[in-house]
Design a protein around this motif. Structure first.
Motif, PDB file in Angstrom:
ATOM      1  N   MET A  55     -25.435 -12.479  27.349  1.00 49.34           N
ATOM      2  CA  MET A  55     -26.193 -13.713  27.103  1.00 49.34           C
ATOM      3  C   MET A  55     -27.683 -13.391  27.118  1.00 49.34           C
ATOM      4  SD  MET A  55     -26.364 -17.189  29.434  1.00 49.34           S
ATOM      5  CE  MET A  55     -24.583 -17.433  29.360  1.00 49.34           C
ATOM      6  N   HIS A  56     -28.401 -13.876  26.122  1.00 47.22           N
ATOM      7  CA  HIS A  56     -29.834 -13.678  26.075  1.00 47.22           C
ATOM      8  C   HIS A  56     -30.498 -14.527  27.152  1.00 47.22           C
ATOM      9  CE1 HIS A  56     -29.545 -11.378  22.401  1.00 47.22           C
ATOM     10  NE2 HIS A  56     -28.839 -12.341  21.848  1.00 47.22           N
ATOM     11  N   LYS A  57     -31.657 -14.045  27.654  1.00 46.35           N
ATOM     12  CA  LYS A  57     -32.389 -14.826  28.638  1.00 46.35           C
ATOM     13  C   LYS A  57     -32.859 -16.138  28.027  1.00 46.35           C
ATOM     14  CE  LYS A  57     -34.051 -11.111  31.611  1.00 46.35           C
ATOM     15  NZ  LYS A  57     -35.256 -10.450  32.192  1.00 46.35           N
ATOM     16  N   THR A  58     -32.814 -17.172  28.843  1.00 48.63           N
ATOM     17  CA  THR A  58     -33.226 -18.496  28.390  1.00 48.63           C
ATOM     18  C   THR A  58     -34.583 -18.840  28.996  1.00 48.63           C
ATOM     19  OG1 THR A  58     -30.931 -19.215  28.255  1.00 48.63           O
ATOM     20  CG2 THR A  58     -32.613 -20.936  28.304  1.00 48.63           C
ATOM     21  N   ASP A  61     -37.234 -23.923  26.714  1.00 52.87           N
ATOM     22  CA  ASP A  61     -36.101 -24.410  25.919  1.00 52.87           C
ATOM     23  C   ASP A  61     -35.461 -25.637  26.562  1.00 52.87           C
ATOM     24  OD1 ASP A  61     -36.400 -22.333  24.088  1.00 52.87           O
ATOM     25  OD2 ASP A  61     -35.117 -20.988  25.246  1.00 52.87           O
ATOM     26  N   ARG A  90     -34.184 -26.151  18.743  1.00 52.65           N
ATOM     27  CA  ARG A  90     -34.267 -25.653  20.108  1.00 52.65           C
ATOM     28  C   ARG A  90     -33.011 -26.006  20.909  1.00 52.65           C
ATOM     29  NH1 ARG A  90     -39.740 -24.219  21.185  1.00 52.65           N
ATOM     30  NH2 ARG A  90     -39.046 -23.559  23.260  1.00 52.65           N
ATOM     31  N   GLY A 120     -30.227 -23.792  19.705  1.00 55.05           N
ATOM     32  CA  GLY A 120     -30.441 -22.425  20.163  1.00 55.05           C
ATOM     33  C   GLY A 120     -29.973 -22.223  21.597  1.00 55.05           C
ATOM     34  N   ILE A 121     -30.293 -23.177  22.476  1.00 57.86           N
ATOM     35  CA  ILE A 121     -29.890 -23.015  23.877  1.00 57.86           C
ATOM     36  C   ILE A 121     -28.385 -23.206  24.032  1.00 57.86           C
ATOM     37  CG2 ILE A 121     -30.185 -25.401  24.702  1.00 57.86           C
ATOM     38  CD1 ILE A 121     -31.573 -24.188  27.165  1.00 57.86           C
ATOM     39  N   GLU A 122     -27.793 -24.089  23.220  1.00 62.85           N
ATOM     40  CA  GLU A 122     -26.335 -24.245  23.269  1.00 62.85           C
ATOM     41  C   GLU A 122     -25.649 -22.951  22.830  1.00 62.85           C
ATOM     42  OE1 GLU A 122     -25.386 -28.981  22.671  1.00 62.85           O
ATOM     43  OE2 GLU A 122     -25.687 -27.768  20.865  1.00 62.85           O
ATOM     44  N   ASP A 123     -26.210 -22.288  21.803  1.00 62.25           N
ATOM     45  CA  ASP A 123     -25.635 -21.009  21.354  1.00 62.25           C
ATOM     46  C   ASP A 123     -25.751 -19.945  22.437  1.00 62.25           C
ATOM     47  OD1 ASP A 123     -24.962 -22.069  18.914  1.00 62.25           O
ATOM     48  OD2 ASP A 123     -26.733 -21.313  17.863  1.00 62.25           O
ATOM     49  N   ARG A 124     -26.916 -19.883  23.097  1.00 61.88           N
ATOM     50  CA  ARG A 124     -27.110 -18.847  24.115  1.00 61.88           C
ATOM     51  C   ARG A 124     -26.230 -19.091  25.338  1.00 61.88           C
ATOM     52  NH1 ARG A 124     -32.307 -19.353  22.166  1.00 61.88           N
ATOM     53  NH2 ARG A 124     -33.004 -20.768  23.810  1.00 61.88           N
ATOM     54  N   LEU A 125     -26.040 -20.369  25.705  1.00 58.74           N
ATOM     55  CA  LEU A 125     -25.199 -20.683  26.859  1.00 58.74           C
ATOM     56  C   LEU A 125     -23.711 -20.684  26.509  1.00 58.74           C
ATOM     57  CD1 LEU A 125     -27.251 -23.615  28.451  1.00 58.74           C
ATOM     58  CD2 LEU A 125     -27.129 -21.258  29.251  1.00 58.74           C
TER      59      LEU A 125
END
Length: 293
Positions: free
Chosen positions: A1-4, A8, A38, A41-46
């Motif tokens: 997982m990329h850092k958030t 965001d 945005r 993007g955060i839903e994809d990363r989480l």
């Protein structure tokens, strides 16, 4: 997982707070597409969907309540760090959404929230007036103030006092003229007992309403006697307390939050301060304060 990045989450919280992407964009001063990008993007990363999209707008998915509340705690902490750097103070701050009935929103809560705002300039409130027991689990409310003998399992809170009731009438209203309680209000324990007794006595209600504030207005117009919380009946310059045909016991007042979020520090602090303010107003809530002249 990329850092958030914390930034965001500002977009996620704005959508949760405002209920729509357009309103969140206006609050943040950006365009609609930026908010969508945005949040996506955060839903994809989480790896999770944070919102359920409906005709009403964007609702927080019930199973993501804790995640959103955690983000809101981070937002409060970030602002507290900023205040510490500037003034060394960390008061309760942010928006507290308080859901209650029209009786509380009109006659009880305004001085409570005003007092809290005076001591915490960074704090603001949104009062959500709903006589029906609206679902509070979808981030509609942070704090729920209501009368009940017992809270449902999805709420956790403390008893902050008791609300007394009395029967009120304008001068000259005949004893046989009554106002009924209808809808959800008519299903309340005390209302049901009073309505049952009056119907046994053959009383035909001249009007009825599902709101104590409406019943007070009807009583002030001289339509009939009615049961009211003393805190609003005693405020009326037109009405006077009269004999009640049944014993009317006070109801406990709860200050509560969704059970899953109740331990959040800002909600605990908000509930504690509201509880203390209501306890300080016990005499008026019990109908013991001097009536209006």
């Amino acid at each position: 997982m990329h850092k958030t990045n914390w930034d965001d989450f500002r977009f996620v919280l704005a959508v949760a707070r405002m209920g729509s992407v357009s309103a969140a964009a206006r609050e943040l001063g950006v365009n609609h597409a930026t908010v969508l990008r945005r949040v996506a993007g955060i839903e994809d990363r989480l790896g999770v969907a944070l919102f359920e999209k409906s005709v009403r707008g964007y609702d927080v998915a019930p199973e993501k309540l804790r995640l959103i509340e955690a983000a809101r705690e981070v937002e409060i902490a970030v602002k507290a760090v900023e205040r510490l750097a500037q003034a060394g103070d960390t008061p309760l701050a942010g928006v507290i959404r308080v859901m209650s009935s029209d009786t509380f929103c009109h006659a009880i809560l305004p001085p409570v929230v005003a007092g809290m705002s005076l001591t915490s300039p960074g704090l603001s409130f949104e009062l959500l007036c709903a006589n029906a027991q609206t679902d509070a689990s979808r981030l509609h409310a942070d704090v729920i103030v209501r009368t009940a003998f017992k809270l449902p399992d999805d709420l956790y809170g403390e008893v902050a006092g008791q609300l007394a009731f009395g029967v009120y009438a304008a001068e000259g209203v005949p004893e046989a003229h009554w106002l009924g309680m209808s809808g959800l209000l008519g299903r309340a324990h005390v209302a049901h007992k009073l309505n049952e007794r009056l119907q046994k006595d053959g009383v035909v209600f001249r009007a009825a309403a599902d709101s104590f504030m409406t019943l007070r207005a009807l009583a002030e117009a001289g339509l009939g006697r009615t049961m009211l919380p003393c805190v609003i009946g005693d405020q009326s310059p037109v009405l006077q307390r009269v004999h009640a045909p049944i014993d009317i016991a006070p109801m406990p007042i709860y200050v509560a939050s969704n059970a899953e979020l109740a331990d959040a520090p800002r909600l605990r602090q908000a509930r504690a301060r509201m509880t203390a303010a209501l306890q300080a107003d016990a005499e008026r809530l019990l109908g013991l304060a001097p009536a209006a002249a």
